[in-house]
Design a protein around this motif. Structure first.
Motif, PDB file in Angstrom:
ATOM      1  N   GLY A   1       0.818  -1.208   0.000  1.00  0.00           N
ATOM      2  CA  GLY A   1       0.000   0.000   0.000  1.00  0.00           C
ATOM      3  C   GLY A   1       0.844   1.246   0.000  1.00  0.00           C
ATOM      4  O   GLY A   1       2.074   1.220   0.072  1.00  0.00           O
ATOM      5  N   VAL A   2       0.164   2.387  -0.083  1.00  0.00           N
ATOM      6  CA  VAL A   2       0.816   3.690  -0.044  1.00  0.00           C
ATOM      7  C   VAL A   2       0.548   4.324   1.318  1.00  0.00           C
ATOM      8  O   VAL A   2      -0.590   4.407   1.758  1.00  0.00           O
ATOM      9  N   ASP A   3       1.620   4.752   1.987  1.00  0.00           N
ATOM     10  CA  ASP A   3       1.509   5.390   3.302  1.00  0.00           C
ATOM     11  C   ASP A   3       0.807   4.494   4.321  1.00  0.00           C
ATOM     12  O   ASP A   3      -0.024   4.942   5.111  1.00  0.00           O
ATOM     13  N   LYS A   4       1.107   3.195   4.290  1.00  0.00           N
ATOM     14  CA  LYS A   4       0.538   2.256   5.249  1.00  0.00           C
ATOM     15  C   LYS A   4       1.446   2.144   6.468  1.00  0.00           C
ATOM     16  O   LYS A   4       2.657   2.355   6.388  1.00  0.00           O
TER      17      LYS A   4
ATOM     18  N   ARG B   1     -13.391   1.659  -5.271  1.00  0.00           N
ATOM     19  CA  ARG B   1     -12.681   2.564  -6.173  1.00  0.00           C
ATOM     20  C   ARG B   1     -12.099   1.771  -7.328  1.00  0.00           C
ATOM     21  O   ARG B   1     -11.757   0.599  -7.189  1.00  0.00           O
ATOM     22  N   THR B   2     -11.966   2.451  -8.460  1.00  0.00           N
ATOM     23  CA  THR B   2     -11.302   1.831  -9.607  1.00  0.00           C
ATOM     24  C   THR B   2      -9.877   2.326  -9.775  1.00  0.00           C
ATOM     25  O   THR B   2      -9.105   1.731 -10.521  1.00  0.00           O
ATOM     26  N   ASP B   3      -9.529   3.437  -9.105  1.00  0.00           N
ATOM     27  CA  ASP B   3      -8.237   4.097  -9.293  1.00  0.00           C
ATOM     28  C   ASP B   3      -8.035   4.493 -10.753  1.00  0.00           C
ATOM     29  O   ASP B   3      -6.928   4.415 -11.297  1.00  0.00           O
TER      30      ASP B   3
ATOM     31  N   VAL C   1      -3.252  16.888 -15.816  1.00  0.00           N
ATOM     32  CA  VAL C   1      -3.857  15.706 -15.189  1.00  0.00           C
ATOM     33  C   VAL C   1      -2.783  14.695 -14.829  1.00  0.00           C
ATOM     34  O   VAL C   1      -2.766  14.143 -13.721  1.00  0.00           O
ATOM     35  N   SER C   2      -1.874  14.447 -15.753  1.00  0.00           N
ATOM     36  CA  SER C   2      -0.792  13.485 -15.495  1.00  0.00           C
ATOM     37  C   SER C   2       0.070  13.920 -14.323  1.00  0.00           C
ATOM     38  O   SER C   2       0.481  13.096 -13.495  1.00  0.00           O
ATOM     39  N   ALA C   3       0.349  15.223 -14.239  1.00  0.00           N
ATOM     40  CA  ALA C   3       1.158  15.724 -13.126  1.00  0.00           C
ATOM     41  C   ALA C   3       0.448  15.511 -11.792  1.00  0.00           C
ATOM     42  O   ALA C   3       1.072  15.155 -10.788  1.00  0.00           O
ATOM     43  N   ALA C   4      -0.878  15.702 -11.783  1.00  0.00           N
ATOM     44  CA  ALA C   4      -1.636  15.535 -10.538  1.00  0.00           C
ATOM     45  C   ALA C   4      -1.647  14.086 -10.074  1.00  0.00           C
ATOM     46  O   ALA C   4      -1.725  13.814  -8.872  1.00  0.00           O
ATOM     47  N   LEU C   5      -1.577  13.172 -11.017  1.00  0.00           N
ATOM     48  CA  LEU C   5      -1.693  11.753 -10.675  1.00  0.00           C
ATOM     49  C   LEU C   5      -0.346  11.050 -10.569  1.00  0.00           C
ATOM     50  O   LEU C   5      -0.306   9.846 -10.303  1.00  0.00           O
ATOM     51  N   ALA C   6       0.738  11.796 -10.768  1.00  0.00           N
ATOM     52  CA  ALA C   6       2.058  11.167 -10.852  1.00  0.00           C
ATOM     53  C   ALA C   6       2.428  10.379  -9.604  1.00  0.00           C
ATOM     54  O   ALA C   6       3.072   9.333  -9.692  1.00  0.00           O
ATOM     55  N   SER C   7       2.034  10.854  -8.427  1.00  0.00           N
ATOM     56  CA  SER C   7       2.431  10.191  -7.187  1.00  0.00           C
ATOM     57  C   SER C   7       1.309   9.337  -6.603  1.00  0.00           C
ATOM     58  O   SER C   7       1.392   8.916  -5.448  1.00  0.00           O
ATOM     59  N   SER C   8       0.266   9.091  -7.392  1.00  0.00           N
ATOM     60  CA  SER C   8      -0.847   8.281  -6.899  1.00  0.00           C
ATOM     61  C   SER C   8      -0.981   7.023  -7.755  1.00  0.00           C
ATOM     62  O   SER C   8      -0.399   6.936  -8.842  1.00  0.00           O
ATOM     63  N   PRO C   9      -1.741   6.031  -7.295  1.00  0.00           N
ATOM     64  CA  PRO C   9      -1.935   4.815  -8.092  1.00  0.00           C
ATOM     65  C   PRO C   9      -2.988   4.982  -9.183  1.00  0.00           C
ATOM     66  O   PRO C   9      -3.324   4.011  -9.858  1.00  0.00           O
TER      67      PRO C   9
ATOM     68  N   ARG D   1      -4.279  20.149 -13.869  1.00  0.00           N
ATOM     69  CA  ARG D   1      -3.795  19.602 -12.594  1.00  0.00           C
ATOM     70  C   ARG D   1      -4.826  19.804 -11.488  1.00  0.00           C
ATOM     71  O   ARG D   1      -5.154  18.869 -10.748  1.00  0.00           O
ATOM     72  N   LEU D   2      -5.357  21.010 -11.392  1.00  0.00           N
ATOM     73  CA  LEU D   2      -6.315  21.310 -10.330  1.00  0.00           C
ATOM     74  C   LEU D   2      -7.629  20.563 -10.547  1.00  0.00           C
ATOM     75  O   LEU D   2      -8.273  20.138  -9.582  1.00  0.00           O
ATOM     76  N   ALA D   3      -8.040  20.398 -11.800  1.00  0.00           N
ATOM     77  CA  ALA D   3      -9.272  19.662 -12.069  1.00  0.00           C
ATOM     78  C   ALA D   3      -9.137  18.202 -11.657  1.00  0.00           C
ATOM     79  O   ALA D   3     -10.053  17.621 -11.056  1.00  0.00           O
ATOM     80  N   ALA D   4      -7.994  17.589 -11.945  1.00  0.00           N
ATOM     81  CA  ALA D   4      -7.782  16.189 -11.555  1.00  0.00           C
ATOM     82  C   ALA D   4      -7.739  16.063 -10.031  1.00  0.00           C
ATOM     83  O   ALA D   4      -8.321  15.127  -9.461  1.00  0.00           O
ATOM     84  N   GLN D   5      -7.072  16.985  -9.366  1.00  0.00           N
ATOM     85  CA  GLN D   5      -7.037  16.951  -7.905  1.00  0.00           C
ATOM     86  C   GLN D   5      -8.443  17.116  -7.328  1.00  0.00           C
ATOM     87  O   GLN D   5      -8.802  16.457  -6.339  1.00  0.00           O
TER      88      GLN D   5
END
Length: 329
Positions: free
Chosen positions: A29-32, A65-67, A93-101, A291-295
Motif C-alpha cells: 500500500g501507499v503510506d501504510k 474505487r477503480t483508481d 492531469v498526469s502531473a496531478a496523478l504522478a504520485s498516486s496509483p 492539474r487542479l481539475a484532476a485533484q
C-alpha cells in the motif's frame, strides 16, 4: 512451499516473509503503517516468489474505487492530440496523478449514454469545450461520479477555468485603444466558451461580422478567416490561437500585412508549431487547470465539494496587433 503450477498469492508471500497477512498487504500500500525494514522483507519475498502485487480487481471490490480517472476529449483522438489546449490539460492531469496509483482513461465525447453508465471511473475531467458535456454530467450524476471541467466556462456545477467574458473584454479594450472599429469575430463551434467570448466581443463591436468554424485548427482559421477578409476589416478576434494563425496566413495569402493592414488576436497562449511570431492573445494557465481539475475529482470522490474556480489570465501583447490604418497619424 513448492510453487509448482499453483498461483502465487499474498498468503504465500506472508508465509515466506514471516509476517501476518495484513502486514504483507500493508507492504504493497501507499503510506501504510509498516516499517521500512518489514516492507523491504515482504517485497524481497514477493520478488523471490514472482508475486507482482495484489489483484487490482479485488482491491477495487473492497474499496469501491477503480483508481481510474476519465478524461473526456474529442471523439477523434488524432484531433485531440493536435490541440495544444487538450495536450496541456492532459499534462496537468498526469502531473496531478504522478504520485498516486490512479490511471487515466480517455473518453471520446461521442460515447453513448448507455456506455457512460458503466464506465469504470472514480471521476471525470471534461477537457476543453465538448458539446456533449450536459449529457456527460447527467449520466455521471446518476452514479454519483464527480465531473469537473478544465478549460470550459466557469460554472457552479464543477469547473476549473477562466472567465471568458472578462478575458475577451481585455482583448476588445486593447483593439479599441488602437483605434479599431471595423472588427470581425472568428467563432469556435457552439458551446459555453464560444457564447461567452462572442457575447463579450459583440458588446464592444455590435456590428462585427461573424464567421463560424467547425473546429479549432489552423486550416479552419484560414478558411473562415478568408470569409471575414471580404468585409474590409482592420482587426479580427479569433477565439483560439490556432484559428488566429490561420487568419494571419489567409491575410498574408492576399498580400495583407499583419499588423499594418490587419490586426489579429487569439486566445489561449499556446505555442503553435511553425509560427515564429508573438501573437497578441489571452494566456490561460492550461496545465495548471488540468492539474487542479484532476485533484478536485480525486477530492470529490472522497466527499469534498466540487470546485468553482476561475483562474487568472494574462493579456499578451505581441506583434500581430497595431494601430488601425485610419488611426495612424
Amino acid at each position: 512451499m513448492t510453487r509448482g503450477s499453483n498461483r502465487i498469492t499474498l498468503v504465500h508471500v506472508a508465509e515466506t516473509a514471516g509476517v501476518s497477512l495484513s502486514t504483507a498487504s500493508h507492504a504493497f500500500g501507499v503510506d501504510k503503517p509498516i516499517s521500512d525494514a518489514t516492507r523491504a522483507r515482504v517485497l524481497a519475498a514477493a520478488a523471490a516468489l514472482g508475486y507482482e502485487g495484489p489483484d487490482p480487481r479485488a482491491r477495487s471490490l473492497r474499496s469501491g474505487r477503480t483508481d481510474i480517472i476519465g478524461v473526456q476529449v474529442d471523439d477523434e483522438a488524432g484531433r485531440a492530440f493536435r490541440d495544444p489546449v487538450i495536450i496541456g490539460i492532459l499534462d496537468g492531469v498526469s502531473a496531478a496523478l504522478a504520485s498516486s496509483p490512479t490511471s487515466v482513461l480517455l473518453i471520446p465525447d461521442s460515447v453513448p449514454e448507455e456506455r457512460l453508465r458503466t464506465l469504470p471511473v472514480d471521476g471525470i475531467v471534461a477537457a476543453g469545450c465538448s458539446p456533449t458535456l450536459p449529457q456527460l454530467r447527467a449520466a455521471m450524476a446518476k452514479r454519483s461520479v464527480p465531473v469537473v471541467t478544465a478549460g470550459n466556462q466557469v460554472d457552479e456545477i464543477g469547473s476549473v477555468g477562466v472567465e471568458n467574458r472578462s478575458a475577451t473584454r481585455r482583448l476588445t479594450h486593447h483593439l479599441q485603444a488602437l483605434g479599431h472599429r471595423d472588427v470581425g469575430i472568428l467563432r469556435l463551434r457552439h458551446g459555453d466558451v464560444e457564447r461567452a467570448r462572442t457575447d463579450a466581443a459583440r458588446a464592444a463591436f455590435p456590428d462585427a461580422p461573424v464567421a463560424v468554424t467547425s473546429d479549432s485548427t489552423i486550416d479552419e482559421g484560414f478558411r473562415a478567416g478568408a470569409e471575414l477578409l471580404d468585409h474590409g476589416l482592420t482587426a479580427i478576434i479569433a477565439q483560439s490561437d490556432l484559428l488566429a494563425v490561420g487568419v494571419i496566413r489567409a491575410a498574408e495569402a492576399r498580400g495583407l500585412r499583419v499588423p499594418e493592414d490587419l490586426s489579429v488576436v487569439g486566445f489561449d497562449g499556446v505555442r503553435v508549431d511553425g509560427f515564429a511570431r508573438t501573437l497578441t492573445t489571452i494566456r490561460q494557465p492550461i496545465v495548471e487547470m488540468g492539474r487542479l481539475a484532476a485533484q478536485a475529482v480525486l477530492a470529490a470522490h472522497d466527499g469534498a465539494p466540487l470546485p468553482t474556480l476561475a483562474m487568472e489570465v494574462e493579456l499578451v501583447v505581441g506583434d500581430t496587433t497595431g494601430p488601425a490604418p485610419q488611426a495612424r497619424s
